[in-house]
Design an enzyme around this catalytic site. Structure first.
Site, PDB file in Angstrom:
ATOM      1  N   GLU A 115      33.756  37.415  43.147  1.00  0.00           N
ATOM      2  CA  GLU A 115      32.429  36.781  42.965  1.00  0.00           C
ATOM      3  C   GLU A 115      32.372  35.368  43.551  1.00  0.00           C
ATOM      4  OE1 GLU A 115      31.102  37.130  38.869  1.00  0.00           O
ATOM      5  OE2 GLU A 115      30.762  39.282  39.097  1.00  0.00           O
ATOM      6  N   GLU A 141      32.655  46.118  39.727  1.00  0.00           N
ATOM      7  CA  GLU A 141      32.324  45.737  38.339  1.00  0.00           C
ATOM      8  C   GLU A 141      30.947  46.293  38.013  1.00  0.00           C
ATOM      9  OE1 GLU A 141      32.817  41.717  36.920  1.00  0.00           O
ATOM     10  OE2 GLU A 141      34.536  41.403  38.253  1.00  0.00           O
TER      11      GLU A 141
HETATM   12  O1  AHR Z   1      33.723  41.334  33.610  1.00  0.00           O
HETATM   13  C1  AHR Z   1      33.417  40.076  33.123  1.00  0.00           C
HETATM   14  C2  AHR Z   1      33.147  39.072  34.233  1.00  0.00           C
HETATM   15  O2  AHR Z   1      31.969  39.408  34.883  1.00  0.00           O
HETATM   16  C3  AHR Z   1      34.164  38.991  35.343  1.00  0.00           C
HETATM   17  O3  AHR Z   1      35.222  38.147  35.048  1.00  0.00           O
HETATM   18  C4  AHR Z   1      33.365  38.426  36.477  1.00  0.00           C
HETATM   19  O4  AHR Z   1      33.844  38.850  37.729  1.00  0.00           O
HETATM   20  C5  AHR Z   1      31.950  38.881  36.200  1.00  0.00           C
HETATM   21  O5  AHR Z   1      31.054  37.841  36.253  1.00  0.00           O
END
Ligand code: AHR
Length: 502
Positions: free
Chosen positions: A172, A291
């Protein structure tokens, strides 16, 4: 309400990469400590890993697990997690304002992954660190021996390299919250140079570059264009993330969100095509949706608590307790990935244990399946093979997210080897039963049908330590009619179904 679904053997989307059912474990809250690792727990192995959790992960059959972050990785020194445990430093984790004991590092995670039957997908730190730490980490993990880092791994007890193929170039990096956040041009340059160095070591690595953290980011989708412009010839996947929320408790709007997910994937697919054409490239870049999950139940209170606490080790954090409504959402998300599996090759539920996770644990106590474990497990087991391009005819509703949201959300997969056709279907109508007619063309005569249903009358129903089977799949009989190439199945309002035909 009626719905008609037609599957034709000649109309397919493509082969599903089994890594569509991947997962993610971050050094965050109780994901690692008291999640997968708890020395002294009654089920713990001598290495401290909980067998009860390993068993639930094995049953999920998640082919890859992304590690060690997440936001955590952007200030992580991987070397802190190697060597004798007593000598490992405790560090402050800037992402979650916690303390990291480093009791678990790459050796421990690799042992756990092997026991859990999953392959490692590792992330390097391109936030506080850069190319040098990344190349050293890859050498430590993948080189057989005869070099400084590989010999150190051998000295630390692991003779064979782990040979990890899949590497994420940071996490990210478009997010201002990220330690070492960069502009798209800065990140693109660093990611490209890092990719070149890693490829100089091993050209066969599969590399994932950071795309957007979500589709509301102000830099989206220009971020993707700039980053791909810099990195296109060196990388294999661009990563996307998305979390799903229902703060307003509007189920219809909530269940329309996968339409937004679909647009997000389609748009990034368009950006990939644009850069590919611009570069006159022969290379194919795909999406790693590494994610995704529902994340809102505890999000606001966690943010408040984090501000106040004093760097605790492994606190309760992001422990969303999922409900039956979230089963429907996860079902629709997985359907979207299956329908988009020509573009989305990898997807990781975030996360796996305790932290916005399908599996929960109690320190010293049991481990159990959250509601969302079930659609994920069904898709992971039965959603492998060829994704089908279904013709779907049903009524739709209007939402703020998308003008037209079909009440029936459905995907289809053909497992040619086993001879099964599997349909995953969510009835997004809250009041009406749906009579679904499934026609299958050129697949031969239907001999058998199975219907697995997840249904609860209370959208808020949860699985807890004391009631871990409140929401779970059931085999249904008697609702199916069967003809030569057609079956009829009735699905209740707000329900998740897996219908299998042989
Ligand atoms: O999964 C929780 C968080 O969400 C992770 O650390 C991050 O990559 C995202 O913002």
């Amino acid at each position: 309400m009626d719905a008609r679904v037609t599957a034709h053997a000649h109309y397919s989307i493509g082969e599903i990469d089994k890594r569509l059912y991947g997962s993610f474990l971050e050094h965050l809250g109780r994901a690692v400590y008291t999640g997968i690792y708890e020395p002294g727990h009654p089920s713990a192995h001598p290495n401290g890993m909980r067998q009860d959790v390993i068993e639930l992960v094995r049953q999920l059959d998640t082919p890859i697990c992304r590690y060690p972050g997440g936001n955590f990785v952007s200030a992580y020194n991987w070397e802190d997690g190697i060597g004798p445990k007593a000598e490992r430093p405790t560090r402050l984790d800037l992402a979650w304002r916690t303390s990291e004991s480093n009791e678990v590092g790459i050796h421990e995670f690799a042992e756990w992954a092997e026991a859990a039957g999953t392959e490692m997908m590792l992330a390097v730190n391109l936030g506080s660190r850069g190319l040098d730490a990344a190349r050293n980490f890859v050498e430590y993990v993948n080189h057989p021996g005869g070099s400084y880092w590989s010999d150190l791994r051998r000295k630390n007890g692991r003779a064979e390299p782990w040979d990890v193929k899949l590497w994420c170039l940071g996490n990210e990096m478009d997010g201002p919250w990220q330690v070492g956040h960069k502009s798209a041009a800065e990140y693109g340059h660093l990611a490209n140079e890092t990719a070149k160095a890693l490829r100089a070591f091993d050209d066969k690595l599969e590399l994932v570059v950071c795309g957007s953290s979500h589709s509301e980011m102000p830099t989206y989708p220009q971020w993707e264009a700039t980053v791909l412009e810099e990195t296109y010839e060196q990388i294999d996947y661009i990563s996307l993330h998305m979390y799903f929320e229902n703060y307003e408790k509007k189920t219809a709007e909530y269940l329309a969100l996968p339409q937004k997910l679909d647009r997000y994937i389609g748009t990034v697919g368009g950006v990939i095509d644009f850069i590919k054409a611009k570069k006159r490239s022969k290379r194919d870049v795909k999406i790693s949706f590494d994610e995704w999950n529902v994340w809102y139940h505890e999000r606001k209170s966690d943010a408040r608590r984090m501000k106040e606490w004093d760097w605790p080790h492994a606190p309760v954090l992001l422990e969303d307790i999922y409900n039956f409504e979230d089963v429907l959402q996860v079902g629709c998300i997985l359907n979207t990935f299956i329908r988009r599996s020509d573009l989305v090759r990898i997807a990781c539920i975030a996360q796996l244990v305790n932290v916005i996770a399908p599996i929960m644990t109690e320190p010293g106590g049991g481990a159990w399946r959250q509601t969302i474990y079930h659609p994920l497990q069904l898709a992971s087991h039965y959603g492998r093979g060829t994704a089908l391009n279904l013709d779907v005819d049903c009524q739709s509703y209007t939402s703020d997210i998308a003008g037209s949201v079909p009440y029936l959300d459905v995907s289809g997969v053909h497992d040619a080897e086993a001879g099964w056709l599997t349909f995953f279907a969510v009835n997004r109508h809250g009041q009406e039963h749906m009579d679904v007619e499934l026609s299958v063309e050129r697949f031969g005569t239907i001999k058998a049908i199975e219907h697995t249903l997840i249904k609860h009358d209370d959208l808020e129903a949860r699985n807890t330590k004391d009631n871990p089977e409140n929401v779970k799949p059931q085999q249904v009989g008697g609702t199916a009619s069967l003809e030569q190439n057609r079956v009829g199945v009735t699905v209740p309002p707000y329900s998740y179904s897996m219908i299998r035909i042989k």
